[in-house]
Design a protein around this motif. Structure first.
Motif: not given
Length: 958
Positions: A758-767
């Motif tokens: 799965t293509a992951v979306s992650f920007t910061t610790v609350n995502t």
């Protein structure tokens, strides 16, 4: 003693009966209100019940009436005698049966209660003509009411299948071969009763003549079949067979001796002088027979088709043979002949009659088709060998001795080219090649002539060989490897490789060596001075004298050793290089034109296309390099900042472009490649991931390279110190690299762009999770009881601005990473406590539900805080043990959807079956209504061993 009241009732009843009797005696009886017939009481014929009892709903009774009788009254007479005069009075408590049927249970007044309580078994018939073989042999039937006969399987209950009389299709008989021995064979000559609605109804006409129904208008009389195609010659002439007798093939068809066969049969079966041998039936009718007297396929024998097939026949059409091998030129071109033609055939009628362009005139019938060349199906050298009919015997002596007639028994039309020397000739033939040919001796002037192939002239190669076979001395290196033509070294004798320049020099026993590249050639020492070999002087009969390295440095195995100028050592001997094989010529040809190329010996340094000493170097180094300035940097291969990635050994260098900006080289970490990698170790071997060039301290167990820094407080601090993996060894999440890429990614914190497909979306610790369900946690949590990829995110939990790591730490003091901080009591109390009670409830200390707390939705706590339900010293570490008696679904039925107040309908109560009170239908918990956002209704328990009657509602709040 009866009471006075009862006695008075009986007196009144008696008086009433007497009164009714008196009134009835004085009235005239009226006519019947109904028209009585058989169907008033039972269906015609009566229905058969599916068991041994009467069905009061349908009137069906045990028996087999449906298979024996019809709706007509007279159909009953077969078994019950004349019933046409039956009145309602026939109900005499006895089932009347005709004497002739031999029913084994026929006794007077013996079946008073047969339909409701029938005897088991009921009787059977043994003398009924209906149940016979039609020839007088009576058969005993199954018991009445047994399973009905089924066609065709039960035909043998009466008949022998097939009868052993006459020519019936019994095992190994002729008719059995055509029709089989089963009931399916009967319909060939008799009415097909199995196709009738009631297949066994014909038995009611016992005593009739045997019906013989023949196809196509044939007839049977006087014990003979007449006008029947089965017994004809296939041409309209019938042979009437006698039932019980037999016929041979000649009985219908005739034979060669009688000369009564039709058409051109005589030309094929009695003409050995012309054909070489007589044909048998199987030659043209192999689809039907296996020899002159044996039928091989009975389906083809009397199918009204002339099934003409055989190894030589082809496919005849409308009496014309145009695809028969027998009538061809021997190479696949068929000649058209007809079965009734009057034209006589000779040798030229089949072969020697080709008129296609390129064909030569045939002298004696020798094949004259155009020569397609050696090893071709239509190779042809007859024109060079035949001068008269007598020439045929030179090569085909087993077939003819004069070219005009065929020898008796000769292999004339057997589909093979029978080549054998005759007439004083000699040769040895193998396949399409002739060797030791007496005609090819060259008058004794040329020795060692090679084998000649049919359809090919000898040419130069016939004696000298060609590029593939010319292997003497250094010929292979020049002719096969370099592709030089003969005139390169023998220009005085030939032009090119096939044309004589001076025939007087050919065969003069002298080898003339001269050409534009030949400077000198010493005939005694065989030393050759040429422009090709620079200062070298190779020797013609010593192959090693012209090997690589004799003219310049090349390989480690050659005289001058391995080339070492500029970057050669980086490619051949350096540990960090690709490790070219210094003993293999293919290593040179990777960058240089091969020694087989025309430009190899032109006196200049030749690089392969795309290779440059300064600049990009073909498929390996896509970015600019310099052959003379030393080693390239890591980035020149692994980063796209300066160009494309390198491709070495067909393997593209892993892309590490982000290492400097998003990986461990980014601001704040500032680690160079050498912080983890050994620049001098081997890693270019063409196997992805095989050699990562890690420093020795970073290799070993899984995650050793990460732990080298992340377990050292002197190197990292805070949340990056003592980080742990999420899963035990072996599973996804057990390696740091499952989620992180130390060289950087497009996601924050070096999170991999794709995890678990799965293509992951992650920007910061609350995502860690998001509404699109592409968060780091969601790619794996697709089938668990926790937050799932397929579940709907919760506004107050998933999309919270709180740092997820506060509850799901990456570096917990104990356990694995991201495991929630707490057990059952992390979401609701252990146990959940009711918000409303009759008297005050205290808890929160050990021995008084130390981990309980009030539930956050109406009625949720219920009676959990009752010692009989949950023991007072229950601890969260005990998990499901205290919950299972009433929540028997366990963890699998626990959705863990948060917050609980928004998912009240997920609460399930399933009592453990071991607490069941009785064997009545189990209803453990009822009257509960749990809805989201509505009014909940509490349920109660009953039929459990804990309670002897229905309990109060679980909660007094609802």
């Amino acid at each position: 003693m009866l009471s006075k009241y009862v006695g008075r009732c009986l007196l009144v009843l008696a008086m009433s009966v007497l009164t009714l009797m008196a009134l009835g005696a004085g009235q005239a009886q009226a006519a019947s209100q109904y028209s009585y017939d058989c169907t008033f009481c039972h269906q015609m014929p009566p229905l058969d019940s599916a068991n041994a009892k009467k069905d009061p709903n349908t009137g069906a009774i045990p028996g087999n009436h449906q298979g024996h009788a019809s709706a007509a009254v007279n159909s009953c007479a077969k078994c019950h005698g004349d019933v046409s005069g039956y009145a309602m009075g026939h109900r005499n408590k006895t089932i009347e049966l005709a004497d002739g049927i031999g029913y084994s249970r026929k006794i007077a007044a013996g079946f008073v209660n047969q339909t409701s309580v029938p005897p088991t078994p009921m009787g059977s018939c043994s003398t009924a003509a209906c149940h016979s073989n039609g020839k007088g042999t009576l058969k005993a039937t199954p018991a009445w009411g047994a399973a009905p006969f089924q066609a065709p399987g039960d035909c043998s209950q009466c008949h022998d299948v097939a009868p052993a009389t006459g020519n019936h299709p019994t095992l190994n008989s002729k008719h059995a071969s055509y029709f089989g021995t089963g009931t399916g064979s009967c319909v060939k000559c008799h009415t097909d009763h199995s196709a009738q609605a009631k297949p066994f109804s014909h038995a009611t006409s016992a005593g009739r003549a045997i019906e013989v129904v023949l196809p196509d208008g044939g007839s049977f009389a006087g014990n003979q079949c007449a006008n029947l195609y089965c017994h004809s010659n296939g041409q309209g002439s019938f042979t009437p067979p006698t039932w019980g007798a037999s016929l041979s093939c000649a009985g219908c068809h005739g034979d060669a001796t009688s000369n009564t066969l039709s058409g051109k049969h005589a030309k094929h079966v009695n003409n050995a002088g012309f054909l070489g041998t007589n044909y048998g039936c199987v030659e043209c009718h192999s689809a039907t027979v296996t020899d002159n007297n044996t039928i091989g396929n009975f389906n083809n024998h009397v199918n009204k088709n002339k099934d003409v097939a055989g190894a030589h026949v082809g496919t005849p059409v409308a009496g014309t043979c145009s695809t028969s091998y027998c009538h061809t030129d021997g190479k696949g071109v068929q000649k058209t002949v007809t079965w009734t033609q009057t034209q006589a055939l000779d040798c030229k009628s089949c072969h020697g009659s080709d008129t296609a362009p390129g064909a030569v005139a045939s002298i004696a019938g020798e094949p004259n088709y155009k020569n397609d060349g050696m090893d071709q199906p239509r190779a042809n050298s007859h024109a060079n060998h035949v001068f008269s009919a007598a020439s045929c015997q030179n090569c085909h002596v087993n077939t003819t001795t004069d070219g005009l007639t065929i020898k008796a028994g000769a292999p004339h039309t057997d589909g093979t080219r029978n080549v054998a020397a005759g007439n004083g000739k000699s040769f040895t033939i193998a396949g399409n090649s002739c060797s030791a040919v007496s005609c090819h001796d060259g008058g004794g002037k040329i020795a060692g002539v090679g084998a000649a192939k049919w359809g090919q002239s000898l040419g130069c190669n016939g004696c000298h060989g060609d590029a593939a076979t010319l292997t003497t001395n250094a010929h292979a290196a020049h002719v096969s490897t370099k592709g030089y033509a003969c005139d390169t070294c023998h220009a005085q004798t030939v032009t090119g490789s096939t044309t004589f320049a001076d025939k007087t020099l050919h065969g003069d026993a002298i080898v003339e060596v001269a050409g534009v590249k030949v400077t000198s050639f010493a005939t005694d020492t065989k030393n050759c001075a040429t422009s090709c070999h620079l200062s070298g002087t190779p020797k013609w009969n010593d192959k090693n004298s012209g090997a690589c390295g004799t003219c310049h440095k090349a390989l480690s195995t050659t005289a001058n050793g391995l080339v070492s100028s500029n970057a050669h050592s980086a490619h051949f001997t350096a540990t960090y290089g690709p490790g070219f094989d210094g003993a293999a010529a293919t290593s040179c040809s990777g960058c240089h034109t091969p020694n087989t190329a025309a430009s190899h010996a032109d006196g200049t340094l030749n690089l392969a296309i795309g290779y440059n000493k300064i600049g990009t170097c073909s498929t390996c180094h896509k970015q600019s390099t310099n052959w003379t300035t030393g080693r390239v940097s890591c980035e020149s291969c692994h980063s796209t900042a300066g160009g494309q990635l390198s491709v070495i050994g067909a393997l593209t260098a892993p892309d590490k472009t982000l290492a400097a900006t998003a990986g461990h080289g980014k601001t704040g970490i500032n680690q160079s490649c050498s912080a983890c990698h050994d620049a001098n170790s081997a890693h270019i071997n063409g196997i992805a991931g095989d050699q990562k060039r890690l420093l020795g301290a970073l290799t070993g167990a899984d995650n050793q390279e990460c732990n080298y820094c992340h377990t050292d407080a002197g190197k990292v601090a805070g949340a990056a110190l003592n980080v742990k993996v999420h899963r035990p060894t072996g599973a996804l999440g057990a390696k740091c690299s499952d989620c992180h890429n130390a060289h950087g990614t497009a996601n924050s914190m070096m999170i991999n762009g794709t995890i678990n497909g799965t293509a992951v979306s992650f920007t910061t610790v609350n995502t860690f999770a998001n509404g699109a369900r592409t968060g780091v946690c969601q790619v794996c949590h697709t089938t668990t009881q926790y937050f799932t990829k397929a579940g709907q995110p919760e506004a107050t939990h998933v999309d919270s601005t709180t740092n997820c790591l506060e509850c799901h730490q990456h570096n917990p003091a104990t356990g694995l990473a991201f495991v929630p901080n707490g057990g059952c009591d992390a979401c609701h109390g252990y146990p959940p406590a009711p918000r409303k009670t009759i008297s005050a409830v205290t808890f929160g200390v050990q021995g008084n539900w130390s981990s309980a707390r009030f539930e956050d939705y109406s009625g949720g706590g219920g009676a959990h805080a009752v010692a009989a339900h949950i023991k007072k010293d229950a601890k969260p570490s005990e998990g499901w043990a205290n919950c299972l008696p009433c929540h028997n679904g366990g963890n699998d039925a626990h959705s863990r959807a948060l917050p609980i107040r928004n998912h009240v309908d997920n609460v399930t109560v399933k009592i453990d079956p071991q607490y069941r009170f009785s064997d009545d239908p189990f209803l453990g918990y009822t009257s509960a209504q749990l809805v989201n956002g509505g009014v909940n209704k509490s349920g109660s328990c009953f039929n459990v061993s804990c309670h002897f009657k229905k309990t109060k509602p679980w909660s007094i709040e609802r």
